[in-house]
Design an enzyme around this catalytic site. Structure first.
Site, PDB file in Angstrom:
ATOM      1  N   GLU A  62       0.812  -1.230   0.000  1.00 32.14           N
ATOM      2  CA  GLU A  62       0.000   0.000   0.000  1.00 32.14           C
ATOM      3  C   GLU A  62       0.840   1.274   0.000  1.00 32.14           C
ATOM      4  OE1 GLU A  62      -2.675   0.414   3.307  1.00 32.14           O
ATOM      5  OE2 GLU A  62      -3.530   2.234   2.486  1.00 32.14           O
ATOM      6  N   ASP A  82      -0.816  -4.993   3.046  1.00 30.87           N
ATOM      7  CA  ASP A  82      -1.361  -3.812   3.717  1.00 30.87           C
ATOM      8  C   ASP A  82      -0.772  -3.808   5.126  1.00 30.87           C
ATOM      9  OD1 ASP A  82      -4.693  -2.352   4.054  1.00 30.87           O
ATOM     10  OD2 ASP A  82      -2.776  -1.786   4.943  1.00 30.87           O
ATOM     11  N   ILE A  84      -0.820  -1.720   7.761  1.00 32.28           N
ATOM     12  CA  ILE A  84      -1.835  -1.460   8.790  1.00 32.28           C
ATOM     13  C   ILE A  84      -3.142  -1.218   8.047  1.00 32.28           C
ATOM     14  CG2 ILE A  84      -2.683   0.028  10.642  1.00 32.28           C
ATOM     15  CD1 ILE A  84       0.148   0.809  11.306  1.00 32.28           C
ATOM     16  N   ASP A  85      -4.091  -2.140   8.225  1.00 30.24           N
ATOM     17  CA  ASP A  85      -5.420  -1.907   7.641  1.00 30.24           C
ATOM     18  C   ASP A  85      -6.292  -1.392   8.775  1.00 30.24           C
ATOM     19  OD1 ASP A  85      -7.303  -1.968   5.501  1.00 30.24           O
ATOM     20  OD2 ASP A  85      -8.311  -3.486   6.702  1.00 30.24           O
ATOM     21  N   THR A  87      -5.870   2.311   9.355  1.00 28.77           N
ATOM     22  CA  THR A  87      -4.965   3.363   9.844  1.00 28.77           C
ATOM     23  C   THR A  87      -5.727   4.488  10.535  1.00 28.77           C
ATOM     24  OG1 THR A  87      -3.312   2.890   8.144  1.00 28.77           O
ATOM     25  CG2 THR A  87      -3.230   5.060   9.155  1.00 28.77           C
ATOM     26  N   ASP A 216      -6.188  -4.679   0.391  1.00 29.43           N
ATOM     27  CA  ASP A 216      -7.263  -4.967   1.352  1.00 29.43           C
ATOM     28  C   ASP A 216      -7.916  -6.306   1.036  1.00 29.43           C
ATOM     29  OD1 ASP A 216      -8.018  -1.532   1.000  1.00 29.43           O
ATOM     30  OD2 ASP A 216      -7.284  -2.453   2.856  1.00 29.43           O
TER      31      ASP A 216
HETATM   32  O1  LIG Z   1      -5.807   2.719   4.483  1.00 27.47           O
HETATM   33  P1  LIG Z   1      -6.071   1.472   5.286  1.00 27.47           P
HETATM   34  O2  LIG Z   1      -6.357   1.755   6.713  1.00 27.47           O
HETATM   35  O3  LIG Z   1      -5.061   0.385   5.037  1.00 27.47           O
HETATM   36  O4  LIG Z   1      -7.399   0.831   4.621  1.00 27.47           O
HETATM   37  C1  LIG Z   1      -8.661   1.431   4.798  1.00 27.47           C
HETATM   38  C2  LIG Z   1      -9.716   0.401   4.559  1.00 27.47           C
HETATM   39  O5  LIG Z   1      -9.553  -0.663   5.460  1.00 27.47           O
HETATM   40  C3  LIG Z   1     -11.085   1.017   4.770  1.00 27.47           C
HETATM   41  O6  LIG Z   1     -12.070   0.063   4.576  1.00 27.47           O
HETATM   42  C4  LIG Z   1     -11.290   2.101   3.760  1.00 27.47           C
HETATM   43  O7  LIG Z   1     -12.558   2.630   3.934  1.00 27.47           O
HETATM   44  C5  LIG Z   1     -10.236   3.146   3.936  1.00 27.47           C
HETATM   45  O8  LIG Z   1     -10.417   4.107   2.910  1.00 27.47           O
HETATM   46  C6  LIG Z   1      -8.812   2.579   3.858  1.00 27.47           C
HETATM   47  O9  LIG Z   1      -8.561   2.110   2.548  1.00 27.47           O
HETATM   48 MG   LIG Z   2      -3.191   0.267   5.190  1.00 33.09          MG
HETATM   49 MG   LIG Z   3      -6.297  -1.104   3.989  1.00 30.51          MG
END
Ligand SMILES: O=P([O-])([O-])O[C@@H]1[C@@H](O)[C@H](O)[C@@H](O)[C@H](O)[C@@H]1O
Ligand SMILES: [Mg+2]
Ligand SMILES: [Mg+2]
Length: 273
Positions: A62, A82, A84-85, A87, A216
Site C-alpha cells: 500500500e 497492507d 496497517i489496515d 490506519t 485490502d
Molecule cells: O488505508 P487502510 O487503513 O489500510 O485501509 C482502509 C480500509 O480498510 C477502509 O475500509 C477504507 O474505507 C479506507 O479508505 C482505507 O482504505
Molecule cells: Mg493500510
Molecule cells: Mg487497507
C-alpha cells in the site's frame, strides 16, 4: 504452511505498542486517507524480511504504491501487503486494526494471512487447504435471507457529496430490505473475515465496499473462499482484484442479493492510478 517469520510477528508487536502512542500523521488521496510512520516502518520490515527469503519475488504494497510504485500483478510470485489496515482507527487509538499479507502466483491468489493486532487473532487461508483462525478451522455464515443478515461495509476515502449520497443510499437500500443491521468498523480486512468464525456461523453474513484496494482484498479473498464463502464483483460477476470494489458473503444467494441492491461508486482501478 509457512510459519510467520519472526520479523513479521515483531511488526505485530510494533503496531500494538504504537497504537497508544503519539503519531506523526500524513494524508494521501484525501483528508481522511491517513498514513503514519508506523505504516511505513511495518511495510518496510515485512518486505525486507520476505525479500531476504524470496529475492526473486515481487511486491505490491500500500505505502509503496502511494509513493508511486506501479500496482500491476504479473504472473511472478507476488506478495500483496497492507501493513496497517485501519490506519484511521490506529490514529484514533480505536483498536480495530490488522496486518494483511496475500500471496499470488500466475495471477492466482494462493494464500493469505490477516492478523488482528489487538485481539491477537491470526487468520490464515491457503488455496485448497482451508481457512483457520489461531488454528481453528473457519466456517462461513450459511444465511441466505437478507432480512436476517448483519452486513458490514466501509466508507472509502472519497467524501464528495455525490459519493456520500451513493454510499448512504446503498446503506438505506439494505435497511429497506430489512437487514438486521449495517456496520462500518473502519478496516476492510477486518470486515472480510466478517462472514467467518471458528465452527459456528460468522459474526456477520456479508460485506461490500467501493473504495478498497487489492492489498485490502488479497488475503481476505483466499480466507473467505477457503471457508466456503463467495467473493465477487459488485456487478455479480467474478472478482476483479484491481477494481476497488467487492461483495463477500457466506452464500452466493446472499452475495447476489447484496450486489443487486447496490449502486456503483466509481473509484477507478489500482492498476490504472
Ligand atoms: O488505508 P487502510 O487503513 O489500510 O485501509 C482502509 C480500509 O480498510 C477502509 O475500509 C477504507 O474505507 C479506507 O479508505 C482505507 O482504505
Ligand atoms: Mg493500510
Ligand atoms: Mg487497507
Amino acid at each position: 504452511t509457512m510459519p510467520v517469520p519472526p520479523a513479521v510477528t515483531f511488526s505485530f508487536q510494533i503496531i500494538r505498542k504504537a497504537l497508544t502512542e503519539e503519531k506523526r500523521v500524513s494524508t494521501k488521496t484525501s483528508a481522511v486517507d491517513l498514513v503514519t510512520e508506523t505504516d511505513h516502518l511495518v511495510e518496510n520490515l515485512i518486505i525486507s524480511e520476505l525479500r531476504k527469503r524470496f529475492p526473486s519475488h515481487r511486491f505490491i504494497a500500500e505505502e509503496a504504491t502511494a509513493s508511486g510504485a506501479k500496482c500491476v500483478l504479473t504472473p511472478s510470485p507476488t506478495w500483496i501487503i497492507d501493513p496497517i489496515d485501519g490506519t484511521c482507527n490506529f490514529v484514533h487509538r480505536f483498536p480495530t486494526v490488522a496486518v494483511s499479507i496475500g500471496f499470488a502466483v500466475h495471477q492466482e491468489l494462493e494464500f493469505g494471512v490477516i492478523y488482528h493486532c489487538t485481539e491477537e487473532r491470526l487468520y490464515t487461508g491457503q488455496r485448497g487447504r482451508g481457512a483457520f483462525c489461531n488454528g481453528q478451522q473457519l466456517r462461513v455464515s450459511r444465511e441466505t435471507d437478507l432480512s436476517k443478515a448483519l452486513v458490514l461495509t466501509e466508507i472509502g476515502p472519497k467524501r464528495d457529496p455525490a459519493t456520500l449520497r451513493l454510499f448512504l443510499s446503498n446503506m438505506e437500500r439494505l435497511l429497506h430490505a430489512k437487514a438486521h443491521g449495517v456496520r462500518v468498523i473502519g478496516s476492510s480486512t477486518r470486515c472480510s473475515p466478517g462472514p467467518l468464525a471458528p465452527r459456528a456461523s460468522g459474526p456477520a453474513d456479508a460485506y461490500y465496499q467501493f473504495g478498497l484496494h487489492c492489498w485490502d482484498l488479497a488475503a481476505a479473498t483466499v480466507i473467505i473462499r477457503e471457508a466456503g464463502g463467495i467473493v465477487m464483483d459488485t456487478s455479480g460477476g467474478p472478482l476483479d482484484l484491481m477494481s476497488c470494489r467487492v461483495v463477500a458473503a457466506g452464500t452466493r444467494e446472499m452475495a447476489m442479493l447484496i450486489a443487486q441492491a447496490l449502486q456503483t461508486i466509481d473509484y477507478g482501478r489500482d492498476d490504472e492510478n
